[in-house]
Design an enzyme around this catalytic site. Sequence first.
Site, PDB file in Angstrom:
ATOM      1  N   SER A 115      29.052  46.046  50.143  1.00 63.21           N
ATOM      2  CA  SER A 115      29.254  46.190  48.864  1.00 63.21           C
ATOM      3  C   SER A 115      28.102  45.710  47.835  1.00 63.21           C
ATOM      4  O   SER A 115      26.950  45.000  48.504  1.00 63.21           O
ATOM      5  CB  SER A 115      30.434  45.278  48.405  1.00 63.21           C
ATOM      6  OG  SER A 115      30.349  44.899  46.982  1.00 63.21           O
ATOM      7  N   TYR A 143      32.281  36.254  49.476  1.00 63.09           N
ATOM      8  CA  TYR A 143      32.277  37.510  49.376  1.00 63.09           C
ATOM      9  C   TYR A 143      30.925  38.235  49.670  1.00 63.09           C
ATOM     10  O   TYR A 143      30.738  39.041  50.308  1.00 63.09           O
ATOM     11  CB  TYR A 143      32.992  38.102  48.028  1.00 63.09           C
ATOM     12  CG  TYR A 143      33.076  39.781  48.325  1.00 63.09           C
ATOM     13  CD1 TYR A 143      33.901  40.319  49.253  1.00 63.09           C
ATOM     14  CD2 TYR A 143      32.283  40.509  47.303  1.00 63.09           C
ATOM     15  CE1 TYR A 143      34.251  41.681  49.256  1.00 63.09           C
ATOM     16  CE2 TYR A 143      32.623  41.989  47.457  1.00 63.09           C
ATOM     17  CZ  TYR A 143      33.422  42.619  48.264  1.00 63.09           C
ATOM     18  OH  TYR A 143      33.490  43.896  48.364  1.00 63.09           O
TER      19      TYR A 143
END
Length: 312
Positions: free
Chosen positions: A159, A185
């Site tokens: 990501s 994350y």
Amino acid sequence: MTLITTRFDATTTADEVVEGVDLSGTRAVVTGGASGIGVETARSLARAGAAVTLAVRDTAAGDRVAADITATTGNPDVHVAYVDLVDLPSVRAFTDAWTGPLHLLVNNAGVMAVPTLELTDRGWERQLATNHLGHFALTTGLHGALAAAGGARIVSVSSSGHLASPVHFDDLFFERRAYDPWQGYGQSKTANVLLAVEATRRWADDGIVANALMPGGIMTNLQRYVSQEVKDGWQRMQDEGRVTFKDTRQGAATSLVAAVAPELATGGHYLEDCNEAPTVANDAHVSAGVREWALDPEAAARLWDVSADLVG
């Protein structure tokens, strides 16, 4: 260095990537294949003729998706297996049960921005445990099957979140620093890229290559922990033309490029919008590209060793 380009772009769908591609005889595993872009990744692989196994936590949902994929593609060779990436015995049960070659492993499952610090029963922060360590155990456990395929590919769904954080080797699980959902994350998504870098280095002689990718902004169940305030901000950015969200078919396209495009027969790359992304400095204020820290071969080798010690 010249970046790898394809004829595809941000608007391409997964089916368009596999159009004209014959995957008969190819065996694929897609983690998180029962929701989000995992469904469309699996569907397009099946449409091209691959035998696809959905490795999922919710096998009932997996069964529904498998039936739908078979109905829409005419391919009956779609299967479901239980894998919970934070439960290493379930990962090992899956890898131990796998027989024969594996041509394609799509490490797609993930969790985003868990709001408070959650630790697994092993004391691991949940995002790193799910997004990286579980996939590391799965990938290394399937090494023999990947090597037996001759020309296998690993697809690591990362990501742009990786831009937020390197891997903090001195504090992987937020034992000494304050927990931040996006730092957690980001660390896990950097780890996804580093896995592709090191797997390619270690396993190239086995005919295995691995690439990582940013699928794009897609609103799926992945964002279940993201606050409404943040989602509203994203919507304003789209309304102002600063970002463009993709649907799940477009979101799966870059995974399919990494999986089947001849241009990606080499490994250790990071893709965005179906093409290799430029490398950006670690201190650059950007929203796209791949950080130097995510392609660092020394960090990749170190993370592999640390991960191997952790998962046993």
